[in-house]
Design a protein around this motif. Structure first.
Motif, PDB file in Angstrom:
ATOM      1  N   PRO A 109      52.925  35.918  32.422  1.00 13.38           N
ATOM      2  CA  PRO A 109      51.963  34.933  31.912  1.00 13.38           C
ATOM      3  C   PRO A 109      50.517  35.368  32.177  1.00 13.38           C
ATOM      4  CG  PRO A 109      53.752  33.818  33.032  1.00 13.38           C
ATOM      5  CD  PRO A 109      53.941  35.284  33.283  1.00 13.38           C
ATOM      6  N   SER A 110      49.655  35.099  31.218  1.00 15.26           N
ATOM      7  CA  SER A 110      48.250  35.484  31.366  1.00 15.26           C
ATOM      8  C   SER A 110      47.623  34.766  32.554  1.00 15.26           C
ATOM      9  CB  SER A 110      47.475  35.165  30.092  1.00 15.26           C
ATOM     10  OG  SER A 110      47.457  33.775  29.868  1.00 15.26           O
ATOM     11  N   LYS A 111      46.590  35.348  33.072  1.00 14.60           N
ATOM     12  CA  LYS A 111      45.785  34.836  34.186  1.00 14.60           C
ATOM     13  C   LYS A 111      46.380  35.159  35.558  1.00 14.60           C
ATOM     14  CE  LYS A 111      43.714  31.111  31.474  1.00 14.60           C
ATOM     15  NZ  LYS A 111      43.281  29.698  31.428  1.00 14.60           N
ATOM     16  N   ILE A 112      47.635  35.637  35.595  1.00  9.16           N
ATOM     17  CA  ILE A 112      48.214  35.993  36.894  1.00  9.16           C
ATOM     18  C   ILE A 112      47.694  37.344  37.372  1.00  9.16           C
ATOM     19  CG2 ILE A 112      50.371  36.620  38.062  1.00  9.16           C
ATOM     20  CD1 ILE A 112      51.773  34.468  36.470  1.00  9.16           C
ATOM     21  N   LEU A 113      47.592  38.307  36.464  1.00  9.09           N
ATOM     22  CA  LEU A 113      47.163  39.667  36.823  1.00  9.09           C
ATOM     23  C   LEU A 113      45.889  40.032  36.084  1.00  9.09           C
ATOM     24  CD1 LEU A 113      47.551  42.545  38.031  1.00  9.09           C
ATOM     25  CD2 LEU A 113      49.025  43.036  36.056  1.00  9.09           C
ATOM     26  N   SER A 114      44.927  40.555  36.839  1.00  8.76           N
ATOM     27  CA  SER A 114      43.722  41.146  36.255  1.00  8.76           C
ATOM     28  C   SER A 114      43.514  42.528  36.863  1.00  8.76           C
ATOM     29  CB  SER A 114      42.482  40.292  36.531  1.00  8.76           C
ATOM     30  OG  SER A 114      42.569  39.038  35.887  1.00  8.76           O
ATOM     31  N   VAL A 115      43.118  43.475  36.036  1.00  8.54           N
ATOM     32  CA  VAL A 115      42.678  44.790  36.514  1.00  8.54           C
ATOM     33  C   VAL A 115      41.268  44.976  35.980  1.00  8.54           C
ATOM     34  CG1 VAL A 115      43.049  47.275  36.496  1.00  8.54           C
ATOM     35  CG2 VAL A 115      45.017  45.726  36.627  1.00  8.54           C
ATOM     36  N   ILE A 116      40.305  44.838  36.860  1.00 10.62           N
ATOM     37  CA  ILE A 116      38.905  44.826  36.450  1.00 10.62           C
ATOM     38  C   ILE A 116      38.233  46.104  36.928  1.00 10.62           C
ATOM     39  CG2 ILE A 116      38.282  43.403  38.460  1.00 10.62           C
ATOM     40  CD1 ILE A 116      36.139  42.096  36.575  1.00 10.62           C
ATOM     41  N   THR A 117      37.722  46.865  35.981  1.00  7.94           N
ATOM     42  CA  THR A 117      37.128  48.168  36.282  1.00  7.94           C
ATOM     43  C   THR A 117      35.626  48.031  36.478  1.00  7.94           C
ATOM     44  OG1 THR A 117      36.967  48.635  33.917  1.00  7.94           O
ATOM     45  CG2 THR A 117      38.914  49.434  35.063  1.00  7.94           C
ATOM     46  N   GLY A 118      35.115  48.698  37.464  1.00  2.53           N
ATOM     47  CA  GLY A 118      33.691  48.624  37.742  1.00  2.53           C
ATOM     48  C   GLY A 118      33.378  49.368  39.010  1.00  2.53           C
ATOM     49  N   TYR A 119      32.109  49.463  39.323  1.00  2.00           N
ATOM     50  CA  TYR A 119      31.670  50.147  40.538  1.00  2.00           C
ATOM     51  C   TYR A 119      31.779  49.197  41.726  1.00  2.00           C
ATOM     52  CZ  TYR A 119      29.744  53.672  37.369  1.00  2.00           C
ATOM     53  OH  TYR A 119      29.603  54.646  36.411  1.00  2.00           O
ATOM     54  N   GLY A 120      32.352  49.700  42.803  1.00  3.69           N
ATOM     55  CA  GLY A 120      32.562  48.873  43.982  1.00  3.69           C
ATOM     56  C   GLY A 120      31.286  48.262  44.517  1.00  3.69           C
ATOM     57  N   HIS A 121      30.183  49.046  44.498  1.00  4.19           N
ATOM     58  CA  HIS A 121      28.930  48.528  45.059  1.00  4.19           C
ATOM     59  C   HIS A 121      28.319  47.432  44.193  1.00  4.19           C
ATOM     60  CE1 HIS A 121      27.472  51.701  42.267  1.00  4.19           C
ATOM     61  NE2 HIS A 121      26.413  50.923  42.146  1.00  4.19           N
ATOM     62  N   GLU A 122      28.817  47.278  42.965  1.00  4.42           N
ATOM     63  CA  GLU A 122      28.290  46.244  42.079  1.00  4.42           C
ATOM     64  C   GLU A 122      29.156  44.986  42.065  1.00  4.42           C
ATOM     65  OE1 GLU A 122      26.123  49.258  38.847  1.00  4.42           O
ATOM     66  OE2 GLU A 122      27.747  47.948  38.207  1.00  4.42           O
ATOM     67  N   ILE A 123      30.469  45.143  42.085  1.00  2.00           N
ATOM     68  CA  ILE A 123      31.340  43.972  41.935  1.00  2.00           C
ATOM     69  C   ILE A 123      32.214  43.714  43.160  1.00  2.00           C
ATOM     70  CG2 ILE A 123      31.410  44.216  39.439  1.00  2.00           C
ATOM     71  CD1 ILE A 123      34.216  45.388  39.685  1.00  2.00           C
ATOM     72  N   GLY A 124      32.204  44.637  44.126  1.00  2.00           N
ATOM     73  CA  GLY A 124      33.091  44.498  45.281  1.00  2.00           C
ATOM     74  C   GLY A 124      32.800  43.271  46.129  1.00  2.00           C
ATOM     75  N   ASP A 125      31.531  43.018  46.400  1.00  6.39           N
ATOM     76  CA  ASP A 125      31.175  41.876  47.259  1.00  6.39           C
ATOM     77  C   ASP A 125      31.605  40.544  46.644  1.00  6.39           C
ATOM     78  OD1 ASP A 125      30.154  43.589  49.092  1.00  6.39           O
ATOM     79  OD2 ASP A 125      28.062  42.930  48.916  1.00  6.39           O
ATOM     80  N   ALA A 126      31.491  40.436  45.323  1.00  2.31           N
ATOM     81  CA  ALA A 126      31.881  39.191  44.662  1.00  2.31           C
ATOM     82  C   ALA A 126      33.362  38.907  44.870  1.00  2.31           C
ATOM     83  CB  ALA A 126      31.560  39.266  43.168  1.00  2.31           C
ATOM     84  N   LEU A 127      34.174  39.949  44.874  1.00  5.12           N
ATOM     85  CA  LEU A 127      35.606  39.789  45.109  1.00  5.12           C
ATOM     86  C   LEU A 127      35.901  39.501  46.570  1.00  5.12           C
ATOM     87  CD1 LEU A 127      38.539  40.031  44.020  1.00  5.12           C
ATOM     88  CD2 LEU A 127      38.418  42.469  44.571  1.00  5.12           C
ATOM     89  N   VAL A 128      35.304  40.280  47.448  1.00  7.70           N
ATOM     90  CA  VAL A 128      35.607  40.205  48.879  1.00  7.70           C
ATOM     91  C   VAL A 128      35.163  38.881  49.496  1.00  7.70           C
ATOM     92  CG1 VAL A 128      34.962  41.196  51.118  1.00  7.70           C
ATOM     93  CG2 VAL A 128      35.669  42.693  49.238  1.00  7.70           C
ATOM     94  N   THR A 129      34.007  38.378  49.092  1.00  8.97           N
ATOM     95  CA  THR A 129      33.419  37.218  49.768  1.00  8.97           C
ATOM     96  C   THR A 129      33.788  35.881  49.137  1.00  8.97           C
ATOM     97  OG1 THR A 129      31.390  37.340  48.420  1.00  8.97           O
ATOM     98  CG2 THR A 129      31.433  38.604  50.478  1.00  8.97           C
ATOM     99  N   HIS A 130      34.359  35.872  47.952  1.00  8.54           N
ATOM    100  CA  HIS A 130      34.599  34.603  47.251  1.00  8.54           C
ATOM    101  C   HIS A 130      35.619  33.765  48.012  1.00  8.54           C
ATOM    102  CE1 HIS A 130      35.276  31.704  44.087  1.00  8.54           C
ATOM    103  NE2 HIS A 130      34.310  32.260  43.372  1.00  8.54           N
ATOM    104  N   PRO A 131      35.333  32.495  48.255  1.00  5.46           N
ATOM    105  CA  PRO A 131      36.255  31.655  49.038  1.00  5.46           C
ATOM    106  C   PRO A 131      37.582  31.396  48.344  1.00  5.46           C
ATOM    107  CG  PRO A 131      34.435  30.355  48.157  1.00  5.46           C
ATOM    108  CD  PRO A 131      34.079  31.788  47.930  1.00  5.46           C
TER     109      PRO A 131
END
Length: 477
Positions: free
Chosen positions: A201-223
């Motif tokens: 089912p959609s929304k269960i898995l995402s593979v998001i490509t990008g530079y770690g220094h740009e998008i990593g913090d948003a993933l790591v810190t989000h509650p």
């Protein structure tokens, strides 16, 4: 003439998306352009997390038999397209075609095991009447999904290490967002393709490509992200730990793996296993053999045999079935390894073999007489370099093997069961391979290290435990 590439899309909550800004994926062997992937923004990551909240609810409500079916269908898809997956791994990464084929086989097995373990997420009854006054209470505990897992994966096993996070997450009823290494995102996208084809089912898995220094913090810190599963370097792991906040953290952070060869060892077996363990995947493996402690009676025979076998290790075209070792992931990494070796040589180390760089290629290298103050003696090399040390006895070998800040796995070659058990008891590592090199693992075993080698354990059953919460139920009758 400029070659136009269609560009791969990233999977964001079940939708394949592209972006105007892209990341070029290049073959480290010749720096040729393979393809492009979207360079996701912070906005993309935040959107992905919002969609994953619904994905977590969908995943948690999936019956176990549906989870099993989807994971097995994804494995079927990879099996049916084996050569496509093999070729992609070998093109975008450092692995030879034979090594890449082995990784695809392991990925299939990882998913099959994940499907099996989905049916074994058991709880237990609790004897509440063990406490006086609780004779009229009965109950149990069971495991519930943690929610959204954020996974950050490295370049060296671009398919199977992603599967080691995705398989257990889906098996245990979670949503998962994968941020693959920017150097090797294509294999992760192919894994996402397999799950999409399998009907996840959609929304269960995402593979998001990008530079770690740009998008990593948003993933790591989000509650909303309830767990971070990270495989990578120590410094990055420490930074993630500082930023993550109150959430579960699972980390595999590499090593400086030792192998001990005692006087009663099968010498040819020890040499063959240790050469393979040191130089497979160009030494870019957290389990790679880096330090070998050989009994002083074996110094001449072991060194000569080890160097001779190293010389036979063929370097060259990754796509050739005859090649044993390809390039490092890029020339920058090869230069880093070259400088580490040069530092050791400047301080008095002796070069027995190798030490030659050509672009991103670095020849299998053997050093001895290594001063203790060399960086290469204490830190993870993550390249095709091995250090040989003579030792007087097992006690000395264990002491020296433990004298680093890492402790992932170790190997020991001996037929003396008493010495085996001394090593098992005293080596500060997460796994000990007897009569094998440190570079051995099956995907079902608990995998992780002590000290700065990580937190928690991977391996499907053990990852599932990390990716669930325990809920207690008590009935007062």
């Amino acid at each position: 003439m400029k070659i136009q590439f269609a560009g791969r899309k990233m999977l964001v909550a079940g939708q394949w998306m592209d972006r105007e800004r892209v990341i070029e994926v290049r073959d480290p062997q010749d720096n040729s352009l393979i393809d492009t992937v979207p360079a996701a923004s912070v906005h993309d990551m935040l959107q992905c997390i919002e969609e994953a909240k619904e994905g977590a609810r969908i995943a948690a409500s999936m019956p176990v038999h549906e989870r099993i079916a989807v994971i097995n269908k994804a494995a079927d898809h990879i099996e049916a397209n084996n050569e496509k997956y093999t070729y992609t791994i070998s093109r975008e990464g450092s692995k030879t075609i034979r090594e890449a084929r082995g990784e695809v086989d392991r990925c299939i097995q990882t998913l099959r095991i994940s499907a099996e373990e989905a049916r074994r997420i058991h709880g237990e009854t609790i004897p509440f009447d063990q406490r006086p006054g609780s004779e009229n209470r009965v109950g149990y505990y069971y495991h519930v999904p943690i929610g959204i897992v954020g996974a950050i994966t490295p370049f060296n096993d671009p398919l199977n290490l992603v599967a080691h996070k995705v398989g257990p997450a889906i098996a245990s009823g979670n949503a998962i967002i994968v941020k693959p290494a920017s150097a090797t995102p294509l294999s992760a996208l192919l894994l996402a393709e397999a799950f999409a084809e399998a009907g996840l089912p959609s929304k269960i898995l995402s593979v998001i490509t990008g530079y770690g220094h740009e998008i990593g913090d948003a993933l790591v810190t989000h509650p909303a992200i309830r767990m971070i599963s990270f495989t990578g370097g120590l410094e990055a792991g420490e930074e993630i730990t500082r930023k993550a906040g109150l959430k579960k953290i699972s980390m595999e952070l590499g090593s400086n793996s030792p192998v001990i060869v005692l006087e009663d060892a099968d010498l040819q077996e020890a040499i063959e296993a240790s050469v393979s363990g040191a130089f497979s995947a160009a030494g870019q493996n957290c389990l790679s053999v880096q330090r070998i402690y050989m009994h002083k009676s074996l110094v001449t025979s072991f060194q000569e045999g080890f160097v001779e076998r190293t010389k036979q290790f063929s370097i060259g075209d990754k796509q050739s079935e005859l090649t044993d070792m390809g390039p490092l992931i890029n020339e920058k990494e090869a230069i880093r390894v070259e400088r580490l070796v040069e530092e050791a040589l400047d301080k008095g180390a002796e070069l027995l073999e190798g030490g030659i760089r050509e672009g991103a290629f670095y020849s299998p290298t053997v050093l001895t007489n290594i001063p203790e103050d060399c960086t290469i003696a204490k830190e993870e090399i993550f390249g095709p370099v091995v250090l040989l040390y003579p030792v007087a006895d097992l006690e000395t070998a264990i002491e020296k093997a433990n004298d680093v800040r890492y402790g992932l796995q170790a190997g020991i070659f001996t037929n003396d069961v008493r010495k085996v058990h001394m090593a098992i008891e005293k080596l500060d590592v997460g796994g000990i391979m007897i009569n094998d090199s440190s570079d051995y693992r099956i995907d079902a075993m608990p995998f992780g290290g002590m000290k700065n080698s990580g937190l928690g354990r991977e391996g499907i059953k053990f990852s599932i435990k990390e990716m669930t919460e325990t809920k207690v139920v008590c009935y007062k009758l």
